[in-house]
Design a protein around this motif. Structure first.
Motif, PDB file in Angstrom:
ATOM      1  N   PHE A  24       0.807  -1.214   0.000  1.00  8.28           N
ATOM      2  CA  PHE A  24       0.000   0.000   0.000  1.00  8.28           C
ATOM      3  C   PHE A  24       0.843   1.267   0.000  1.00  8.28           C
ATOM      4  CE2 PHE A  24      -2.691  -3.290   1.724  1.00  8.28           C
ATOM      5  CZ  PHE A  24      -3.907  -3.055   1.113  1.00  8.28           C
ATOM      6  N   ILE A  25       2.156   1.109   0.165  1.00 11.21           N
ATOM      7  CA  ILE A  25       3.021   2.285   0.122  1.00 11.21           C
ATOM      8  C   ILE A  25       3.160   2.733  -1.334  1.00 11.21           C
ATOM      9  CG2 ILE A  25       5.339   3.167   0.575  1.00 11.21           C
ATOM     10  CD1 ILE A  25       5.549   1.200   2.870  1.00 11.21           C
ATOM     11  N   PRO A  26       2.766   3.952  -1.657  1.00 11.81           N
ATOM     12  CA  PRO A  26       2.776   4.374  -3.076  1.00 11.81           C
ATOM     13  C   PRO A  26       4.195   4.552  -3.593  1.00 11.81           C
ATOM     14  CG  PRO A  26       2.212   6.214  -1.642  1.00 11.81           C
ATOM     15  CD  PRO A  26       2.279   5.002  -0.762  1.00 11.81           C
ATOM     16  N   THR A  27       4.365   4.262  -4.848  1.00  8.26           N
ATOM     17  CA  THR A  27       5.658   4.451  -5.517  1.00  8.26           C
ATOM     18  C   THR A  27       5.660   5.769  -6.283  1.00  8.26           C
ATOM     19  OG1 THR A  27       4.832   3.195  -7.416  1.00  8.26           O
ATOM     20  CG2 THR A  27       6.052   1.975  -5.745  1.00  8.26           C
ATOM     21  N   SER A  28       6.840   6.331  -6.440  1.00  5.28           N
ATOM     22  CA  SER A  28       6.979   7.626  -7.125  1.00  5.28           C
ATOM     23  C   SER A  28       7.417   7.419  -8.570  1.00  5.28           C
ATOM     24  CB  SER A  28       7.989   8.497  -6.383  1.00  5.28           C
ATOM     25  OG  SER A  28       9.219   7.825  -6.278  1.00  5.28           O
ATOM     26  N   MET A  29       6.708   6.535  -9.286  1.00  6.70           N
ATOM     27  CA  MET A  29       7.082   6.257 -10.671  1.00  6.70           C
ATOM     28  C   MET A  29       6.360   7.174 -11.661  1.00  6.70           C
ATOM     29  SD  MET A  29       4.949   2.725 -11.381  1.00  6.70           S
ATOM     30  CE  MET A  29       5.788   1.853 -10.067  1.00  6.70           C
ATOM     31  N   TRP A  30       5.397   7.956 -11.194  1.00  5.02           N
ATOM     32  CA  TRP A  30       4.634   8.806 -12.090  1.00  5.02           C
ATOM     33  C   TRP A  30       5.151  10.240 -12.008  1.00  5.02           C
ATOM     34  CZ3 TRP A  30       2.071   5.619 -14.978  1.00  5.02           C
ATOM     35  CH2 TRP A  30       1.567   4.439 -14.430  1.00  5.02           C
ATOM     36  N   LEU A  31       5.056  10.939 -13.120  1.00  5.78           N
ATOM     37  CA  LEU A  31       5.508  12.332 -13.160  1.00  5.78           C
ATOM     38  C   LEU A  31       4.600  13.207 -12.312  1.00  5.78           C
ATOM     39  CD1 LEU A  31       7.478  14.388 -14.360  1.00  5.78           C
ATOM     40  CD2 LEU A  31       5.911  14.655 -16.303  1.00  5.78           C
ATOM     41  N   ILE A  32       3.290  12.996 -12.446  1.00  9.85           N
ATOM     42  CA  ILE A  32       2.318  13.745 -11.649  1.00  9.85           C
ATOM     43  C   ILE A  32       1.901  12.873 -10.465  1.00  9.85           C
ATOM     44  CG2 ILE A  32       0.056  14.866 -11.643  1.00  9.85           C
ATOM     45  CD1 ILE A  32       0.387  15.317 -14.629  1.00  9.85           C
ATOM     46  N   PRO A  33       2.039  13.346  -9.230  1.00 12.40           N
ATOM     47  CA  PRO A  33       1.688  12.519  -8.065  1.00 12.40           C
ATOM     48  C   PRO A  33       0.206  12.144  -8.073  1.00 12.40           C
ATOM     49  CG  PRO A  33       2.983  14.433  -7.408  1.00 12.40           C
ATOM     50  CD  PRO A  33       2.613  14.638  -8.841  1.00 12.40           C
ATOM     51  N   SER A  34      -0.079  10.913  -7.750  1.00 12.27           N
ATOM     52  CA  SER A  34      -1.464  10.465  -7.652  1.00 12.27           C
ATOM     53  C   SER A  34      -2.074  10.938  -6.342  1.00 12.27           C
ATOM     54  CB  SER A  34      -1.513   8.938  -7.733  1.00 12.27           C
ATOM     55  OG  SER A  34      -0.826   8.369  -6.635  1.00 12.27           O
ATOM     56  N   ARG A  35      -3.399  10.758  -6.216  1.00  8.78           N
ATOM     57  CA  ARG A  35      -4.064  11.131  -4.973  1.00  8.78           C
ATOM     58  C   ARG A  35      -3.553  10.292  -3.807  1.00  8.78           C
ATOM     59  NH1 ARG A  35      -8.728  11.297  -8.516  1.00  8.78           N
ATOM     60  NH2 ARG A  35      -9.438  13.431  -8.791  1.00  8.78           N
ATOM     61  N   HIS A  36      -3.262   9.035  -4.089  1.00  5.52           N
ATOM     62  CA  HIS A  36      -2.734   8.160  -3.052  1.00  5.52           C
ATOM     63  C   HIS A  36      -1.386   8.660  -2.531  1.00  5.52           C
ATOM     64  CE1 HIS A  36      -1.297   3.848  -1.828  1.00  5.52           C
ATOM     65  NE2 HIS A  36      -1.695   4.553  -0.796  1.00  5.52           N
ATOM     66  N   LEU A  37      -0.494   9.028  -3.453  1.00  9.28           N
ATOM     67  CA  LEU A  37       0.821   9.526  -3.069  1.00  9.28           C
ATOM     68  C   LEU A  37       0.707  10.864  -2.342  1.00  9.28           C
ATOM     69  CD1 LEU A  37       3.886   9.220  -3.139  1.00  9.28           C
ATOM     70  CD2 LEU A  37       3.884  10.308  -5.398  1.00  9.28           C
ATOM     71  N   THR A  38      -0.200  11.720  -2.814  1.00 10.69           N
ATOM     72  CA  THR A  38      -0.395  13.017  -2.159  1.00 10.69           C
ATOM     73  C   THR A  38      -0.915  12.846  -0.742  1.00 10.69           C
ATOM     74  OG1 THR A  38      -0.895  14.003  -4.320  1.00 10.69           O
ATOM     75  CG2 THR A  38      -1.534  15.250  -2.371  1.00 10.69           C
ATOM     76  N   MET A  39      -1.884  11.953  -0.557  1.00 15.86           N
ATOM     77  CA  MET A  39      -2.428  11.699   0.770  1.00 15.86           C
ATOM     78  C   MET A  39      -1.375  11.096   1.685  1.00 15.86           C
ATOM     79  SD  MET A  39      -5.688   9.341   1.833  1.00 15.86           S
ATOM     80  CE  MET A  39      -4.794   7.838   1.417  1.00 15.86           C
ATOM     81  N   TRP A  40      -0.563  10.190   1.135  1.00 11.67           N
ATOM     82  CA  TRP A  40       0.485   9.546   1.922  1.00 11.67           C
ATOM     83  C   TRP A  40       1.536  10.566   2.380  1.00 11.67           C
ATOM     84  CZ3 TRP A  40       1.424   5.265   4.468  1.00 11.67           C
ATOM     85  CH2 TRP A  40       2.736   4.889   4.739  1.00 11.67           C
ATOM     86  N   ASN A  41       1.967  11.430   1.463  1.00 14.98           N
ATOM     87  CA  ASN A  41       2.957  12.449   1.816  1.00 14.98           C
ATOM     88  C   ASN A  41       2.400  13.451   2.817  1.00 14.98           C
ATOM     89  OD1 ASN A  41       4.923  11.369   0.123  1.00 14.98           O
ATOM     90  ND2 ASN A  41       4.297  12.618  -1.622  1.00 14.98           N
ATOM     91  N   LEU A  42       1.119  13.776   2.696  1.00 19.21           N
ATOM     92  CA  LEU A  42       0.496  14.697   3.641  1.00 19.21           C
ATOM     93  C   LEU A  42       0.456  14.088   5.044  1.00 19.21           C
ATOM     94  CD1 LEU A  42      -1.019  17.360   4.128  1.00 19.21           C
ATOM     95  CD2 LEU A  42      -3.131  16.172   3.522  1.00 19.21           C
ATOM     96  N   MET A  43       0.111  12.806   5.110  1.00 20.33           N
ATOM     97  CA  MET A  43       0.058  12.135   6.411  1.00 20.33           C
ATOM     98  C   MET A  43       1.451  12.047   7.035  1.00 20.33           C
ATOM     99  SD  MET A  43      -1.272   8.294   7.372  1.00 20.33           S
ATOM    100  CE  MET A  43       0.255   7.520   6.807  1.00 20.33           C
ATOM    101  N   LEU A  44       2.462  11.738   6.215  1.00 17.10           N
ATOM    102  CA  LEU A  44       3.825  11.640   6.740  1.00 17.10           C
ATOM    103  C   LEU A  44       4.329  12.990   7.238  1.00 17.10           C
ATOM    104  CD1 LEU A  44       5.680   9.209   4.291  1.00 17.10           C
ATOM    105  CD2 LEU A  44       4.605   8.713   6.482  1.00 17.10           C
TER     106      LEU A  44
END
Length: 222
Positions: free
Chosen positions: A30-50
């Motif tokens: 469930f840990i999102p990967t940073s393989m996309w140029l534009i961050p996904s909602r999942h990655l954005t939410m994860w970074n916000l929580m961290l």
């Protein structure tokens, strides 16, 4: 039909390998990967929580050296395992003292060893709270020593007991389903949904409490 109510927490499997314990590492998926140029909602939410957790733990460790990475990692590990345990046929590893004590005891022991070696006078001062009358000082030393020694046990048992209580309640209500009429079955389903929402909140709260208390124990030895 279960022969024992606690069989839902049985870590054994049909094979000789303890495959149920591998569910502890399913949270890595469930840990999102940073393989996309534009961050996904999942990655954005994860970074916000961290970032929120980092700021929270940094305030608790304001006078301490070191980062908050280990405390954020503990929070994430417990959170993923608590949530995965709410899904059917997934083993809840945080409902066993084997995992919770394995997290709490080494952390507490490392804090104690570091504190007594590097800040011995400060650790002795913690045994007698400020403003304690001289007559009560021997008793306060005993009380503070006992409360300090049981910290890893309270950390582990608190998490385990909360996870077991919610799962047992869901199991007890679910076992009554086949014996109920259709009108009462809808009430049971509504109660199960409400309990599931409550368990989701407990999963977040207990992982946060475990991480915050561990952070506080770390800040006390500095």
């Amino acid at each position: 039909m279960m022969s024992n109510l606690f069989s839902v927490f049985d870590p054994s499997t049909s094979t000789n390998l303890p495959l149920n314990w591998t569910s502890t590492f399913l949270g890595l998926l469930f840990i999102p990967t940073s393989m996309w140029l534009i961050p996904s909602r999942h990655l954005t939410m994860w970074n916000l929580m961290l970032s929120k957790l980092h700021n929270e733990f940094s305030n608790l460790l304001s006078k301490s050296k070191g980062g908050t990475f280990i405390f954020v990692s503990i929070f994430s590990l417990i959170l993923f395992n608590n949530f995965l345990g709410l899904f059917p046929f997934i083993f809840t590893s945080t409902s066993h003292l084997t995992l919770t004590l394995s997290l709490a005891l080494p952390m507490w022991l490392s804090f104690m060893i570091f504190g007594w070696i590097n800040n011995t006078n400060h650790m002795f001062e913690h045994l007698v709270p400020q403003g304690t009358p001289a007559a009560l000082m021997p008793f306060m030393v005993c009380i503070e020593t006992v409360s300090n020694l049981i910290r890893p046990g309270t950390l582990a048992v608190r998490l385990t007991a909360n996870m077991i209580a919610g799962h047992l309640l869901l199991t007890l209500l679910g076992n009554n389903g086949p014996t109920l009429t259709q009108s009462l079955l809808w009430i049971l389903l509504l109660a199960q949904i409400l309990l599931l929402i409550l368990e989701s909140a407990v999963a977040v709260i207990q992982s946060y409490v475990f991480a915050v208390l561990t952070t506080l124990y770390s800040s006390e030895v500095n």
